[in-house]
Design a protein around this motif. Structure first.
Motif, PDB file in Angstrom:
ATOM      1  N   THR A 230       0.803  -1.219   0.000  1.00 44.20           N
ATOM      2  CA  THR A 230       0.000   0.000   0.000  1.00 44.20           C
ATOM      3  C   THR A 230       0.842   1.278   0.000  1.00 44.20           C
ATOM      4  OG1 THR A 230      -0.251  -0.218   2.408  1.00 44.20           O
ATOM      5  CG2 THR A 230      -2.013  -1.103   1.017  1.00 44.20           C
ATOM      6  N   PHE A 231       1.999   1.254   0.643  1.00 44.53           N
ATOM      7  CA  PHE A 231       2.874   2.433   0.566  1.00 44.53           C
ATOM      8  C   PHE A 231       3.303   2.651  -0.880  1.00 44.53           C
ATOM      9  CE2 PHE A 231       7.128   4.290   0.358  1.00 44.53           C
ATOM     10  CZ  PHE A 231       6.944   5.468   1.077  1.00 44.53           C
ATOM     11  N   ALA A 232       3.701   1.586  -1.546  1.00 41.75           N
ATOM     12  CA  ALA A 232       4.114   1.691  -2.942  1.00 41.75           C
ATOM     13  C   ALA A 232       2.943   2.090  -3.833  1.00 41.75           C
ATOM     14  CB  ALA A 232       4.715   0.374  -3.413  1.00 41.75           C
ATOM     15  N   ASN A 233       1.741   1.603  -3.531  1.00 41.96           N
ATOM     16  CA  ASN A 233       0.568   2.018  -4.301  1.00 41.96           C
ATOM     17  C   ASN A 233       0.357   3.532  -4.200  1.00 41.96           C
ATOM     18  OD1 ASN A 233       0.007  -0.575  -5.104  1.00 41.96           O
ATOM     19  ND2 ASN A 233      -1.633  -0.915  -3.624  1.00 41.96           N
ATOM     20  N   GLY A 234       0.586   4.071  -3.005  1.00 42.37           N
ATOM     21  CA  GLY A 234       0.459   5.512  -2.824  1.00 42.37           C
ATOM     22  C   GLY A 234       1.476   6.277  -3.640  1.00 42.37           C
ATOM     23  N   ILE A 235       2.683   5.741  -3.741  1.00 43.14           N
ATOM     24  CA  ILE A 235       3.714   6.369  -4.568  1.00 43.14           C
ATOM     25  C   ILE A 235       3.300   6.319  -6.040  1.00 43.14           C
ATOM     26  CG2 ILE A 235       6.094   6.180  -5.384  1.00 43.14           C
ATOM     27  CD1 ILE A 235       5.924   7.303  -2.584  1.00 43.14           C
ATOM     28  N   THR A 236       2.751   5.179  -6.468  1.00 44.30           N
ATOM     29  CA  THR A 236       2.276   5.065  -7.850  1.00 44.30           C
ATOM     30  C   THR A 236       1.228   6.130  -8.155  1.00 44.30           C
ATOM     31  OG1 THR A 236       2.691   2.673  -7.891  1.00 44.30           O
ATOM     32  CG2 THR A 236       1.142   3.545  -9.520  1.00 44.30           C
ATOM     33  N   LYS A 237       0.267   6.302  -7.234  1.00 40.84           N
ATOM     34  CA  LYS A 237      -0.775   7.311  -7.453  1.00 40.84           C
ATOM     35  C   LYS A 237      -0.163   8.706  -7.524  1.00 40.84           C
ATOM     36  CE  LYS A 237      -5.106   9.168  -5.683  1.00 40.84           C
ATOM     37  NZ  LYS A 237      -6.327   8.917  -4.877  1.00 40.84           N
ATOM     38  N   THR A 238       0.762   8.993  -6.637  1.00 41.60           N
ATOM     39  CA  THR A 238       1.411  10.301  -6.639  1.00 41.60           C
ATOM     40  C   THR A 238       2.116  10.564  -7.961  1.00 41.60           C
ATOM     41  OG1 THR A 238       1.702  10.298  -4.239  1.00 41.60           O
ATOM     42  CG2 THR A 238       3.160  11.730  -5.515  1.00 41.60           C
ATOM     43  N   MET A 239       2.840   9.569  -8.451  1.00 41.78           N
ATOM     44  CA  MET A 239       3.595   9.765  -9.683  1.00 41.78           C
ATOM     45  C   MET A 239       2.676   9.859 -10.893  1.00 41.78           C
ATOM     46  SD  MET A 239       6.428  10.137  -8.326  1.00 41.78           S
ATOM     47  CE  MET A 239       7.283  10.512  -9.836  1.00 41.78           C
ATOM     48  N   LEU A 240       1.606   9.064 -10.933  1.00 44.36           N
ATOM     49  CA  LEU A 240       0.656   9.180 -12.033  1.00 44.36           C
ATOM     50  C   LEU A 240       0.095  10.592 -12.122  1.00 44.36           C
ATOM     51  CD1 LEU A 240      -1.318   5.817 -11.705  1.00 44.36           C
ATOM     52  CD2 LEU A 240      -0.089   6.587 -13.737  1.00 44.36           C
ATOM     53  N   HIS A 241      -0.108  11.216 -10.985  1.00 40.40           N
ATOM     54  CA  HIS A 241      -0.660  12.578 -10.963  1.00 40.40           C
ATOM     55  C   HIS A 241       0.412  13.622 -11.276  1.00 40.40           C
ATOM     56  CE1 HIS A 241      -3.422  15.757  -9.978  1.00 40.40           C
ATOM     57  NE2 HIS A 241      -2.638  16.221  -9.031  1.00 40.40           N
ATOM     58  N   GLN A 242       1.562  13.525 -10.633  1.00 44.47           N
ATOM     59  CA  GLN A 242       2.582  14.559 -10.776  1.00 44.47           C
ATOM     60  C   GLN A 242       3.232  14.562 -12.159  1.00 44.47           C
ATOM     61  OE1 GLN A 242       5.415  14.206  -7.554  1.00 44.47           O
ATOM     62  NE2 GLN A 242       3.996  15.078  -6.060  1.00 44.47           N
ATOM     63  N   GLU A 243       3.304  13.423 -12.798  1.00 39.98           N
ATOM     64  CA  GLU A 243       4.027  13.352 -14.066  1.00 39.98           C
ATOM     65  C   GLU A 243       3.274  13.989 -15.228  1.00 39.98           C
ATOM     66  OE1 GLU A 243       5.943   9.595 -14.986  1.00 39.98           O
ATOM     67  OE2 GLU A 243       6.302   9.237 -12.859  1.00 39.98           O
ATOM     68  N   TRP A 244       2.025  14.405 -15.008  1.00 37.09           N
ATOM     69  CA  TRP A 244       1.314  15.140 -16.056  1.00 37.09           C
ATOM     70  C   TRP A 244       2.075  16.385 -16.471  1.00 37.09           C
ATOM     71  CZ3 TRP A 244      -4.539  15.441 -14.358  1.00 37.09           C
ATOM     72  CH2 TRP A 244      -5.100  14.147 -14.416  1.00 37.09           C
ATOM     73  N   ALA A 245       2.731  17.011 -15.516  1.00 38.93           N
ATOM     74  CA  ALA A 245       3.374  18.303 -15.783  1.00 38.93           C
ATOM     75  C   ALA A 245       4.889  18.174 -15.939  1.00 38.93           C
ATOM     76  CB  ALA A 245       3.051  19.282 -14.650  1.00 38.93           C
ATOM     77  N   MET A 246       5.390  16.972 -16.184  1.00 41.49           N
ATOM     78  CA  MET A 246       6.832  16.761 -16.290  1.00 41.49           C
ATOM     79  C   MET A 246       7.237  16.428 -17.726  1.00 41.49           C
ATOM     80  SD  MET A 246       7.726  14.373 -12.977  1.00 41.49           S
ATOM     81  CE  MET A 246       7.319  14.856 -11.310  1.00 41.49           C
ATOM     82  N   THR A 247       8.471  16.770 -18.066  1.00 42.07           N
ATOM     83  CA  THR A 247       9.064  16.243 -19.287  1.00 42.07           C
ATOM     84  C   THR A 247       9.411  14.774 -19.046  1.00 42.07           C
ATOM     85  OG1 THR A 247      11.329  16.763 -18.636  1.00 42.07           O
ATOM     86  CG2 THR A 247      10.069  18.499 -19.771  1.00 42.07           C
ATOM     87  N   LEU A 248       9.712  14.049 -20.108  1.00 37.59           N
ATOM     88  CA  LEU A 248      10.087  12.643 -19.953  1.00 37.59           C
ATOM     89  C   LEU A 248      11.325  12.505 -19.084  1.00 37.59           C
ATOM     90  CD1 LEU A 248       9.720   9.672 -20.620  1.00 37.59           C
ATOM     91  CD2 LEU A 248      11.025  10.044 -22.729  1.00 37.59           C
ATOM     92  N   GLU A 249      12.301  13.383 -19.285  1.00 39.90           N
ATOM     93  CA  GLU A 249      13.525  13.311 -18.494  1.00 39.90           C
ATOM     94  C   GLU A 249      13.229  13.537 -17.012  1.00 39.90           C
ATOM     95  OE1 GLU A 249      13.137  14.980 -21.274  1.00 39.90           O
ATOM     96  OE2 GLU A 249      14.490  13.901 -22.634  1.00 39.90           O
ATOM     97  N   GLN A 250      12.383  14.521 -16.716  1.00 39.31           N
ATOM     98  CA  GLN A 250      11.999  14.781 -15.330  1.00 39.31           C
ATOM     99  C   GLN A 250      11.242  13.598 -14.738  1.00 39.31           C
ATOM    100  OE1 GLN A 250       9.789  18.354 -16.124  1.00 39.31           O
ATOM    101  NE2 GLN A 250      11.433  19.706 -15.411  1.00 39.31           N
ATOM    102  N   ALA A 251      10.355  13.004 -15.532  1.00 41.38           N
ATOM    103  CA  ALA A 251       9.572  11.871 -15.047  1.00 41.38           C
ATOM    104  C   ALA A 251      10.467  10.682 -14.730  1.00 41.38           C
ATOM    105  CB  ALA A 251       8.519  11.479 -16.084  1.00 41.38           C
ATOM    106  N   ILE A 252      11.412  10.395 -15.586  1.00 43.27           N
ATOM    107  CA  ILE A 252      12.304   9.252 -15.354  1.00 43.27           C
ATOM    108  C   ILE A 252      13.130   9.467 -14.093  1.00 43.27           C
ATOM    109  CG2 ILE A 252      14.333   8.046 -16.263  1.00 43.27           C
ATOM    110  CD1 ILE A 252      13.106   8.399 -19.059  1.00 43.27           C
ATOM    111  N   GLU A 253      13.640  10.690 -13.894  1.00 39.94           N
ATOM    112  CA  GLU A 253      14.414  10.963 -12.681  1.00 39.94           C
ATOM    113  C   GLU A 253      13.528  10.878 -11.441  1.00 39.94           C
ATOM    114  OE1 GLU A 253      17.236  11.855  -9.837  1.00 39.94           O
ATOM    115  OE2 GLU A 253      17.441  11.071 -11.890  1.00 39.94           O
ATOM    116  N   SER A 254      12.321  11.409 -11.514  1.00 35.20           N
ATOM    117  CA  SER A 254      11.415  11.350 -10.372  1.00 35.20           C
ATOM    118  C   SER A 254      11.052   9.904 -10.034  1.00 35.20           C
ATOM    119  CB  SER A 254      10.137  12.149 -10.663  1.00 35.20           C
ATOM    120  OG  SER A 254      10.426  13.521 -10.778  1.00 35.20           O
ATOM    121  N   GLU A 255      10.851   9.092 -11.062  1.00 37.95           N
ATOM    122  CA  GLU A 255      10.539   7.683 -10.813  1.00 37.95           C
ATOM    123  C   GLU A 255      11.744   6.942 -10.238  1.00 37.95           C
ATOM    124  OE1 GLU A 255       8.702   5.702 -14.079  1.00 37.95           O
ATOM    125  OE2 GLU A 255       6.933   7.009 -14.059  1.00 37.95           O
ATOM    126  N   ALA A 256      12.953   7.326 -10.661  1.00 35.78           N
ATOM    127  CA  ALA A 256      14.152   6.706 -10.091  1.00 35.78           C
ATOM    128  C   ALA A 256      14.229   6.975  -8.593  1.00 35.78           C
ATOM    129  CB  ALA A 256      15.398   7.236 -10.795  1.00 35.78           C
TER     130      ALA A 256
END
Length: 286
Positions: A230-256
């Motif tokens: 469930t902690f990881a599920n929360g991270i998934t939800k956060t990233m699905l939402h936040q990555e709308w406003a990111m470039t691909l490079e920013q998204a990959i670094e944020s996911e790392a």
């Protein structure tokens, strides 16, 4: 308290962790069972419309869910064979036409804050949609993470039918990402109803259920999510939402960074140990 909580200052825990199973809702039904919180909009005689009070309470409850330790997934449904008919014509629409700009902005910001808190809470939200799902009800469904519907469900973004723009509560940002720009434009310009089977084809619904099995299927799916990390599920939800406003490079670094954080959890270790032992992991959300 578990071992990870024992290491935390009690004052920090007191301010950031809470139990919501005992919460007593005033303007809808709320129940927590085995980690699944169920919100039931409960004005079936009017097809479950929202009021100023229910908007505010829903906003506040989703805000509190950010700190809940006993709720790991949320189901939203409506009583009496309908989901939600939108804002109550008599209790919301009527009063709004008498207000001035500052109070109108207070209202529209409050409704937008409901969507913000739905997206900000870490729990996956599943809407179980039968019958009428209109206006603000369609927005609540849209703001959920997953949507189960029925063949008889009718989803309509009705704003232009009452002389308003379709840009309500984030609809112009979120709906195109769910069903595509052209289809979202059609619904927002015309206000027409999207039927259940069409909604499934368009990707608005994850799947359709029979009306009799809808709530059970939604709660079963929520239970499956609660059994996961469930902690990881929360991270998934956060990233699905936040990555709308990111470039691909920013998204990959944020996911790392996010994935490295998840690798520090005990659930990650549990999954490895269970794999080695050829067993199913038992996740605990830490």
């Amino acid at each position: 308290m578990n071992a990870s909580t024992d290491r935390v200052d009690p004052a920090l825990v007191a301010g950031n962790r809470r139990q919501l199973a005992g919460y007593r809702a005033e303007h809808f039904l709320w129940e927590v069972k085995e980690g699944v919180g169920t919100i039931t909009l409960n004005r079936p005689d009017r097809k479950n419309p929202l009021t100023f009070d229910s908007y505010a309470e829903l906003r506040d409850l989703f805000g509190q869910l950010k700190y809940a330790t006993d709720v790991h997934a949320v189901v939203v449904t409506g009583a009496g064979g309908n989901f939600c008919s939108g804002g109550d014509v008599h209790e919301i629409i009527g009063p709004l036409v008498k207000l001035q700009a500052p109070e109108l902005l207070m209202f529209t910001r409050m409704t937008g804050d409901l969507v913000k808190t739905m997206r900000a809470c870490p729990q996956p939200i599943i809407s179980a949609i039968d019958g009428v799902c209109a206006g603000a009800g369609a927005i609540v469904a849209m703001a959920s993470d997953l949507r189960l519907g029925t063949a008889r469900s009718k989803t309509a973004f009705l704003f232009n039918r009452v002389g308003l723009a379709g840009c309500d509560m984030g609809a112009c940002a979120m709906l195109p990402r769910i069903i595509g720009q052209g289809r979202a434009s059609e619904l927002l310009y015309t206000g027409r109803s999207l039927g259940g089977e069409e909604g499934e084809r368009w990707g608005f619904f994850n799947r359709l259920c029979t009306p009799e099995a809808l709530l059970e299927e939604a709660q079963k799916l929520a239970s499956q999510l609660c059994e996961g990390p469930t902690f990881a599920n929360g991270i998934t939800k956060t990233m699905l939402h936040q990555e709308w406003a990111m470039t691909l490079e920013q998204a990959i670094e944020s996911e790392a960074q996010a994935q490295a954080l998840c690798m520090l959890t005990q659930d990650f270790t549990r999954a490895y140990e269970a794999f080695v032992a050829k067993q199913k992991p038992k996740f605990e959300g830490n």
